[in-house]
Design a protein around this motif. Structure first.
Motif, PDB file in Angstrom:
ATOM      1  N   ASP A  56       0.906  -1.017  -0.041  1.00 43.46           N
ATOM      2  CA  ASP A  56      -0.083   0.161   0.143  1.00 43.46           C
ATOM      3  C   ASP A  56       0.726   1.259  -0.005  1.00 43.46           C
ATOM      4  N   LYS A  57       2.339   1.275  -0.155  1.00 42.39           N
ATOM      5  CA  LYS A  57       3.121   2.158  -0.236  1.00 42.39           C
ATOM      6  C   LYS A  57       2.681   3.117  -1.370  1.00 42.39           C
ATOM      7  N   LYS A  58       2.481   4.479  -0.993  1.00 44.62           N
ATOM      8  CA  LYS A  58       2.227   5.456  -2.299  1.00 44.62           C
ATOM      9  C   LYS A  58       3.660   5.584  -2.917  1.00 44.62           C
ATOM     10  N   ARG A  59       3.642   5.419  -4.443  1.00 45.08           N
ATOM     11  CA  ARG A  59       4.655   5.529  -5.074  1.00 45.08           C
ATOM     12  C   ARG A  59       5.078   6.912  -5.427  1.00 45.08           C
ATOM     13  N   GLU A  60       6.310   7.114  -5.561  1.00 43.68           N
ATOM     14  CA  GLU A  60       6.590   8.613  -5.802  1.00 43.68           C
ATOM     15  C   GLU A  60       6.612   8.920  -7.289  1.00 43.68           C
ATOM     16  N   ASP A  68       5.712   7.438 -12.617  1.00 41.23           N
ATOM     17  CA  ASP A  68       6.162   7.028 -11.330  1.00 41.23           C
ATOM     18  C   ASP A  68       7.739   7.203 -11.570  1.00 41.23           C
TER      19      ASP A  68
END
Length: 109
Positions: A56-60, A68
């Protein structure tokens, strides 16, 4: 006579039947130098982040875009350093900077 065999989708060997023709850049070979007889070649490879892809980590993202900013590695002889997609997008050459020489693509999953 009419054929009763179902029509196969126009995809290549090893590609899923629902393949949409989307590819991603995953590696680049660059040349840095002013002529073909001199200079330096380097390799740039996209990191395999499949372990974190399902998290669930938000992508930079790259500034002012929806792209991305993925992790990459640059191979300079025996030295390996991390870099990002935004660095790959700068491989346009000019002067003494790196020029994309070979680009490697793969079917996007």
């Amino acid at each position: 006579a009419m054929s009763v065999e179902p029509e196969q989708p126009p995809v290549g060997p090893g590609l899923p039947h629902d393949f949409q023709g989307l590819y991603e850049l995953f590696a680049v070979v660059t040349h840095k130098g002013r002529d073909a007889d001199g200079g330096h070649y380097m390799g740039w490879v996209k990191a395999d982040n499949t372990a974190s892809a399902g998290s669930d980590k938000k992508r930079e993202k790259i500034a002012d875009s929806d792209e991305d900013n993925d992790d990459w590695f640059v191979f300079d002889d025996d030295e390996v350093s991390p870099c990002k997609t935004e660095d790959i997008l700068k491989l346009k050459g000019g002067g003494d900077w790196h020029m994309s020489y070979l680009n490697f693509y793969r079917a996007k999953k």
